[in-house]
Design a protein around this motif. Sequence first.
Motif, PDB file in Angstrom:
ATOM      1  N   UNK A  31       0.842  -1.171   0.000  1.00  0.00           N
ATOM      2  CA  UNK A  31       0.000   0.000   0.000  1.00  0.00           C
ATOM      3  C   UNK A  31       0.895   1.245   0.000  1.00  0.00           C
ATOM      4  N   UNK A  32       0.596   2.186  -0.858  1.00  0.00           N
ATOM      5  CA  UNK A  32       1.399   3.405  -0.931  1.00  0.00           C
ATOM      6  C   UNK A  32       0.861   4.446   0.052  1.00  0.00           C
ATOM      7  N   UNK A  33       1.752   5.314   0.492  1.00  0.00           N
ATOM      8  CA  UNK A  33       1.323   6.378   1.402  1.00  0.00           C
ATOM      9  C   UNK A  33       1.089   7.657   0.603  1.00  0.00           C
ATOM     10  N   UNK A  34       0.272   8.505   1.160  1.00  0.00           N
ATOM     11  CA  UNK A  34      -0.081   9.752   0.496  1.00  0.00           C
ATOM     12  C   UNK A  34       0.112  10.882   1.487  1.00  0.00           C
ATOM     13  N   UNK A  35       0.873  11.885   1.120  1.00  0.00           N
ATOM     14  CA  UNK A  35       1.147  13.012   2.003  1.00  0.00           C
ATOM     15  C   UNK A  35       0.427  14.251   1.483  1.00  0.00           C
ATOM     16  N   UNK A  36      -0.311  14.899   2.361  1.00  0.00           N
ATOM     17  CA  UNK A  36      -1.049  16.103   2.002  1.00  0.00           C
ATOM     18  C   UNK A  36      -0.330  17.306   2.592  1.00  0.00           C
ATOM     19  N   UNK A  37       0.031  18.275   1.730  1.00  0.00           N
ATOM     20  CA  UNK A  37       0.746  19.454   2.206  1.00  0.00           C
ATOM     21  C   UNK A  37      -0.184  20.538   2.730  1.00  0.00           C
ATOM     22  N   UNK A  38      -1.355  20.648   2.160  1.00  0.00           N
ATOM     23  CA  UNK A  38      -2.290  21.703   2.530  1.00  0.00           C
ATOM     24  C   UNK A  38      -3.526  21.069   3.154  1.00  0.00           C
ATOM     25  N   UNK A  39      -3.796  21.413   4.421  1.00  0.00           N
ATOM     26  CA  UNK A  39      -4.937  20.810   5.107  1.00  0.00           C
ATOM     27  C   UNK A  39      -5.751  21.873   5.831  1.00  0.00           C
ATOM     28  N   UNK A  40      -7.034  21.585   5.967  1.00  0.00           N
ATOM     29  CA  UNK A  40      -7.917  22.414   6.778  1.00  0.00           C
ATOM     30  C   UNK A  40      -8.112  21.689   8.094  1.00  0.00           C
ATOM     31  N   UNK A  41      -7.811  22.385   9.181  1.00  0.00           N
ATOM     32  CA  UNK A  41      -7.978  21.758  10.478  1.00  0.00           C
ATOM     33  C   UNK A  41      -9.451  21.596  10.795  1.00  0.00           C
ATOM     34  N   UNK A  42      -9.750  20.657  11.693  1.00  0.00           N
ATOM     35  CA  UNK A  42     -11.134  20.398  12.074  1.00  0.00           C
ATOM     36  C   UNK A  42     -11.786  21.680  12.576  1.00  0.00           C
ATOM     37  N   UNK A  43     -12.959  21.960  12.136  1.00  0.00           N
ATOM     38  CA  UNK A  43     -13.657  23.189  12.477  1.00  0.00           C
ATOM     39  C   UNK A  43     -13.547  24.226  11.375  1.00  0.00           C
ATOM     40  N   UNK A  44     -12.510  24.109  10.556  1.00  0.00           N
ATOM     41  CA  UNK A  44     -12.393  24.959   9.371  1.00  0.00           C
ATOM     42  C   UNK A  44     -11.875  26.361   9.594  1.00  0.00           C
ATOM     43  N   UNK A  45     -11.480  26.716  10.832  1.00  0.00           N
ATOM     44  CA  UNK A  45     -11.035  28.087  11.045  1.00  0.00           C
ATOM     45  C   UNK A  45      -9.532  28.263  10.873  1.00  0.00           C
ATOM     46  N   UNK A  46      -8.836  27.216  10.496  1.00  0.00           N
ATOM     47  CA  UNK A  46      -7.391  27.310  10.307  1.00  0.00           C
ATOM     48  C   UNK A  46      -6.959  26.377   9.177  1.00  0.00           C
ATOM     49  N   UNK A  47      -6.087  26.880   8.311  1.00  0.00           N
ATOM     50  CA  UNK A  47      -5.501  26.082   7.233  1.00  0.00           C
ATOM     51  C   UNK A  47      -4.004  25.990   7.469  1.00  0.00           C
ATOM     52  N   UNK A  48      -3.436  24.836   7.203  1.00  0.00           N
ATOM     53  CA  UNK A  48      -1.987  24.677   7.204  1.00  0.00           C
ATOM     54  C   UNK A  48      -1.554  24.533   5.758  1.00  0.00           C
ATOM     55  N   UNK A  49      -0.647  25.405   5.333  1.00  0.00           N
ATOM     56  CA  UNK A  49      -0.163  25.391   3.957  1.00  0.00           C
ATOM     57  C   UNK A  49       1.287  24.937   3.971  1.00  0.00           C
ATOM     58  N   UNK A  50       1.529  23.775   3.421  1.00  0.00           N
ATOM     59  CA  UNK A  50       2.882  23.268   3.302  1.00  0.00           C
ATOM     60  C   UNK A  50       3.386  23.381   1.879  1.00  0.00           C
ATOM     61  N   UNK A  51       2.500  23.770   0.985  1.00  0.00           N
ATOM     62  CA  UNK A  51       2.851  23.936  -0.421  1.00  0.00           C
ATOM     63  C   UNK A  51       2.890  25.411  -0.772  1.00  0.00           C
TER      64      UNK A  51
END
Length: 104
Positions: free
Chosen positions: A1-21
């Motif tokens: 099984x391959x792994x998948x890495x997400x750089x940009x995520x919305x934290x639970x609740x939607x009031x904060x985004x993490x941008x790694x890209x």
Amino acid sequence: MSSYSVLNIREQGGDNWEIGGTITIVSGGAIVLAGGAIVPASGTQAAAITLLTDGSGGTSNDAIQAVGATNGGDVSAAINNNFADLAAKLNAVITAINGVGIIA
């Protein structure tokens, strides 16, 4: 099984985004700060920069004038106009960076 890495995520609740890209704003797009500010990772916004008070007596005209020799006559108006131009431009820069929240 391959792994998948997400750089940009919305934290639970939607009031904060993490941008790694990278965020790319295309033509016609904009970033709008509605009452917010740009705050560095340290959490501290840069301090306010006081606008210059132009007491030169010169007139700002968007051009720095060549002054030449000062021993052949009174060139104080040209010099004062140059100081007025510099003060006006610096104040415009301060106002612009304040307007986008970089400084208080």
